[in-house]
Design an enzyme around this catalytic site. Structure first.
Site, PDB file in Angstrom:
ATOM      1  CG  ASP A 138      20.380  26.890  96.436  1.00 57.91           C
ATOM      2  OD1 ASP A 138      20.883  25.786  96.710  1.00 57.91           O
ATOM      3  OD2 ASP A 138      20.249  27.309  95.270  1.00 57.91           O
ATOM      4  CB  VAL A 153      19.873  38.638  85.998  1.00 54.11           C
ATOM      5  CG1 VAL A 153      21.234  38.930  85.380  1.00 54.11           C
ATOM      6  CG2 VAL A 153      19.068  37.715  85.098  1.00 54.11           C
TER       7      VAL A 153
END
Length: 495
Positions: free
Chosen positions: A184, A74
């Site tokens: 990514d 997060v």
């Protein structure tokens, strides 16, 4: 000013916040390529309590979206007080990075990178099972938001070209500094700073850990070689860059295989974002399509290198002098400024804490600024002490040029302690040598003393700014940069 600086030397300000990012409200960057290089001066190991306080106990209200969906790791918006600076704090799940030493080594390596094309890493935390990264916060959200979920208007063609160019420059910068792998790469990893400039998130530069794969689970967007081997190579990053070019062209997240079919069928109209119609030339559109298709080649060896992409995209940027905030249609981060000051090369290097550039500039300038300030030896009795003083200075200069900063500090200290002559340049050079050795408080004191000796010397103010930034005293650093830049402007007008 001198009295104020002496107060600062007590360093009551918490030294834990050392953001290297400097965004003065009324200063225009002196260059657009942003190839700042750092020595890790602005990197800090934070305590868990500090980061907990910055996020109000990791409150859900502080969570910001990094990938547009719930993720195991997060990202929080944090704020440090009294510095009043926002940061992005990424908190990994407890199974990530089981090896604390590996995590710290990776974080420190990425933390050495400093570029205006990156949302730079400024610190980390490694306590118990906790692994957190702290980066510069980018207030104008992600490329995904502006491409796929815009509210009032879509990104202009000029801004999309700038995003592609700045992103390519960021990847080239990282590659030249030994961080060619990016994990990514997608539209959620491209962020916009307070002036609307696109930046690449530093989080993707961390080597893969146990918390997840290098690429998302959507296999349609994954480089073919990663599917075969599970390994990321530099050419994989180019492939992902190609998918981002498709995003910019289409305004949608189109699978590469489908896009390539459209390109091969010359069905460009279906591929292009309808919002862009009439806003770019056919030649420019065809060139961006060509670059995307080359990046998406199945065989890694058939893809272009990042450097060639920078060159090609640079030729497509037609509005290089138009600020990003204008192209984005947002309020300028420095909109409240009354005057825009252009930084000199030294001012720019000090503002971004580029110690290598500062050293190079001071070395080239030499003792030019000491002219008229040094003691007139013709009125002094020539003694062996004076000769010894000059020898200390000479040995210090040789060490400074050779980047032997420990020896430079020793020799310059001998010169200063003898007290026979006063040289603000020696103080400036020792200040830089202290910075190179991580002795920030000593560096600040030398820069302050140089200001006392030579109150109108811009270099003294710029070096104070660098030291103050390293101590997290951004507001005071801002004042020093402004003062130094105005003094430079006055000098220029006199000449």
């Amino acid at each position: 000013m001198a009295t104020r600086c002496c107060r600062l030397s007590l360093c009551w300000w918490p030294a834990h916040f050392k953001s290297s990012m400097f965004e003065p409200d009324d200063i225009e960057k002196g260059s657009r390529d942003g190839d700042g290089d750092g020595d890790g001066v602005g990197f800090t190991e934070f305590s868990l309590d500090e980061l907990r306080a910055a996020t109000e106990g990791f409150s859900p209200d502080h969570i910001v979206s990094e990938h547009g969906q719930k993720a195991p790791n997060v990202v929080y918006l944090g704020r440090f007080f009294p510095a009043d600076r926002d940061v992005a704090i990424k908190r990994f799940n407890k199974f990530a990075w089981p090896d604390a030493r590996q995590f710290l080594e990776e974080a420190k390596a990425v933390g050495k990178l400093r570029s205006e094309r990156l949302a730079n890493l400024i610190g980390c935390c490694c306590e118990g099972d906790e692994r957190l990264l702290v980066a510069e916060f980018m207030p104008h959200q992600t490329l995904a938001k502006h491409l796929f979920h815009w509210d009032t208007h879509s990104l202009s063609w000029a801004m999309r070209i700038r995003v592609a160019l700045y992103l390519a420059q960021a990847l080239e910068y990282c590659s030249t500094r030994g961080r060619a792998l990016y994990h990514d790469l997608n539209a959620y990893r491209v962020l916009f700073d307070q002036n609307g400039n696109p930046r690449l998130s530093c989080f993707g530069l961390m080597k893969n850990s146990r918390d997840g794969k290098s690429y998302s689970t959507n296999l349609a967007f994954t480089p073919p070689e990663y599917l075969r081997t599970g390994r990321v190579i530099p050419e994989s990053v180019v492939y992902s860059f190609g998918t981002l070019l498709l995003d910019l062209l289409s305004g949608k997240h189109i699978p590469p295989s489908h896009a390539l079919d459209l390109i091969r069928g010359k069905n460009f109209r279906t591929l292009m974002d309808s919002c862009l119609e009439g806003h770019f030339s056919n030649a420019d559109g065809a060139e961006l399509v060509r670059l995307a298709s080359r990046c998406l080649q199945y065989e890694p060896r058939d893809r272009p290198i990042i450097k060639s992409l920078v060159t090609s995209l640079g030729s497509l940027e037609k509005d290089a002098e138009v600020p990003s905030y204008t192209l984005m249609g947002i309020m300028n981060g420095s909109a409240n400024s009354k005057q825009t000051l252009k930084l000199s090369h030294l001012g720019e290097a000090c503002a971004r804490m580029d110690l290598a550039a500062i050293h190079e500039i001071l070395e080239k300038v030499g003792y030019k600024d000491d002219e008229g300030l040094a003691n007139d030896l013709s009125f002094q009795v020539w003694t062996s002490q004076i000769q010894e003083t000059l020898n200390s200075k000479k040995h210090g200069d040789n060490a400074f040029v050779a980047k032997d900063f420990a020896t430079a500090i020793e020799c310059y200290t001998q010169f200063i302690d003898m007290g026979t002559m006063i040289s603000p340049t020696v103080l400036a050079r020792r200040s830089v040598s202290y910075l190179m050795n991580g002795m920030v408080q000593e560096a600040l004191e030398d820069a302050m003393q140089a200001q006392v000796v030579f109150p109108d010397w811009p270099t003294a103010y710029h070096l104070q700014a660098t030291a103050l930034l390293s101590l997290g005293m951004d507001s005071d650093a801002h004042d020093m940069i402004k003062t130094g830049t105005r003094l430079e402007s006055k000098r220029s007008n006199r000449n």
